[in-house]
Design an enzyme around this catalytic site. Sequence first.
Site, PDB file in Angstrom:
ATOM      1  N   VAL A  94       0.801  -1.221   0.000  1.00 48.08           N
ATOM      2  CA  VAL A  94       0.000   0.000   0.000  1.00 48.08           C
ATOM      3  C   VAL A  94       0.837   1.274   0.000  1.00 48.08           C
ATOM      4  CG1 VAL A  94      -0.234   0.300   2.497  1.00 48.08           C
ATOM      5  CG2 VAL A  94      -2.131   0.951   0.991  1.00 48.08           C
ATOM      6  N   TYR A  95       2.125   1.188   0.316  1.00 46.79           N
ATOM      7  CA  TYR A  95       2.949   2.392   0.350  1.00 46.79           C
ATOM      8  C   TYR A  95       3.073   2.984  -1.057  1.00 46.79           C
ATOM      9  CZ  TYR A  95       4.498   0.878   5.028  1.00 46.79           C
ATOM     10  OH  TYR A  95       4.551   0.480   6.345  1.00 46.79           O
ATOM     11  N   SER A  96       2.487   4.164  -1.232  1.00 49.99           N
ATOM     12  CA  SER A  96       2.447   4.814  -2.551  1.00 49.99           C
ATOM     13  C   SER A  96       1.889   3.874  -3.613  1.00 49.99           C
ATOM     14  CB  SER A  96       3.827   5.321  -2.964  1.00 49.99           C
ATOM     15  OG  SER A  96       4.252   6.377  -2.141  1.00 49.99           O
TER      16      SER A  96
END
Length: 327
Positions: free
Chosen positions: A60-62
């Site tokens: 989900v990071y970026s």
Amino acid sequence: MEYTKLGNTGMDVSRICLGCMGFGDAERWIHKWVLGEENSRPIIKKALELGINFFDTANVYSLGTSEEFLGRALKDFANRDEVVIATKVHGKMHEGPNGSGLSRKAILSEIDNSLKRLGTDYVDLYQIHRWDDQTPIEETMEALHDVVRSGKARYLGASAMFAWQFQKALYEASKYGWTRFVSMQDHLNLLYREEEREMLPLCREEKIGVIPYSPLASGRLTRDWSSESTLRSETDQIAKSKYDATAETDGQVVSRVAEIAEKHGVPRVHIALAWLFQKKPVTAPIIGATKITHLEDAVGALSVNLTQVEVAYLEEPYVPHPIIGHQ
């Protein structure tokens, strides 16, 4: 650099883990302070030069960009067999049904997506980012077991949940002979110690490695709260919700960190991390470095040994805090 086993496994990890949430595309992420690929690569390279072999990211990071940046950098700078890559699954990756969570469908899709972005055939540690109330834990654990059996992950980990939830997951895995979690990535630092009540004793009993996130309380432990602001401190609403600069007792903790740091003649970050290093069963705090100096300061903390009197002095002002970070 010092190395240790991750929990009750034979895998060696550096005592500092580089957190990669700060690497990504600000246009695709809620955090506008993240570094683009050009600025993240020197930090990853420096981490390797300092002996750090443990890297933590999440799908989900970026929206996957962090995985892409990390994967390309490690391919260029490292030997795959010598590094430990950890990523996570749970966050919302697309609109519509099945875009998030820990269903069998989501897990089996997202592990393949993560591997593609990372440019590797397997991850060393595959972690559930949060608890999923909408999916039976048996479904989640069996799917994770199949990920390991397929060779796409070496070990399994969990993050940010109540101790009873973690115990239930461990029990279900043992009951059916599925792969158990070997690590817990939880919220732990001198300003937030609620994990000491149940989670840390559980992890000690089950020989689970603890890899705390936010070990410096998003920088709150490294400077006076009245000092100059940063882009992150101004815009990171999640961090603002975790720590209250007006809380008198939290301010006392920060002041005592500064006092002990002055006594040792070291930066405050050394004291905050040294406290975590002596806390059992902490394996490797996750450092969200966005500057080379962040890494160098973190590594320097390994040479600091706190006395039990100093530990007690740092801990004494603490008061119970609301549970945060499980959502």
